[in-house]
Design a protein around this motif. Structure first.
Motif: not given
Length: 218
Positions: A111-115, A122-137, A154-157
């Motif tokens: 499930m992906v939420t888009f504003q 934001n995706c339910s896989c939470l890849l960005f939250e865990f690894r800082g990488i935007i996911c394929r979903h 989404y671009i981490l310094p």
């Protein structure tokens, strides 16, 4: 920590040897990063798609991190939108991903939420939250929404090409002030600001003594 000291210390290493080997490990790490920086400035990893978002990450990220990002863009080919619920400026997407495990095809739903107003995704896989990488979903949803540029958050310094690693300012035995004048400048500034902080601390203490005295008097 284990990866950092791998090949330099073991369970029989003495404290004296540890100090020497720590410096050797730090020097080796610095030399590898310097070589990586040189390669980064003189080469460019090609994009695997025509996505402007992929080009955005190519522009900012180091080769190592951009390679991880590219893995998600390649994985997008196995994803498809299976439904969407739109409410005001928000959309909730159901993204299905095909995968093969033990020669058996599987489908997983995310499930992906888009504003639309903030471009947050934001995706339910939470890849960005865990690894800082935007996911394929999320990449799949961004393409569906015709987004051509992701927000700066989404671009981490810490993975950008322009980042200056703080540990390079640390004085080590292999450092030479003539070769690394920024280390000497850093040491001088540290001492100067340390003195300023000490004076400020004393003046703050005196100020609070006067304030406390006034309160007691009143």
């Amino acid at each position: 920590m284990n990866a950092f000291f791998d090949g330099y210390i073991n369970s029989r290493t003495t404290l004296q040897e540890f100090v020497k080997q720590y410096d050797n490990a730090l020097q080796h790490k610095t030399e590898k990063e310097t070589q990586a920086d040189f390669t980064l400035l003189n080469t460019t990893l090609p994009c695997g798609s025509q996505s402007l978002i992929e080009r955005q990450f190519q522009k900012h990220y180091t080769h190592a991190k951009f390679t991880e990002i590219q893995s998600e863009f390649r994985g997008k080919i196995n994803c498809f939108v299976d439904g969407v619920v739109v409410q005001d400026n928000s959309s909730l997407y159901k993204v299905m991903e095909d995968s093969i495990y033990n020669e058996i095809r599987e489908e997983r739903a995310f499930m992906v939420t888009f504003q639309r107003d903030t471009m947050d995704v934001n995706c339910s896989c939470l890849l960005f939250e865990f690894r800082g990488i935007i996911c394929r979903h999320c990449v799949c949803v961004l393409a569906q929404e015709r987004v051509t540029e992701v927000p700066a958050k989404y671009i981490l310094p810490r993975w950008c090409k322009s980042v200056r690693r703080k540990h390079t300012y640390i004085r080590a035995t292999y450092n030479n002030n003539e070769k690394d004048p920024h280390i000497e400048r850093y040491d001088n500034l540290t001492k100067t600001f340390g003195n300023i902080a000490e004076i400020a601390c004393i003046r703050c203490a005196i100020h609070w003594v006067h304030v406390t005295a006034d309160i007691i008097t009143q």
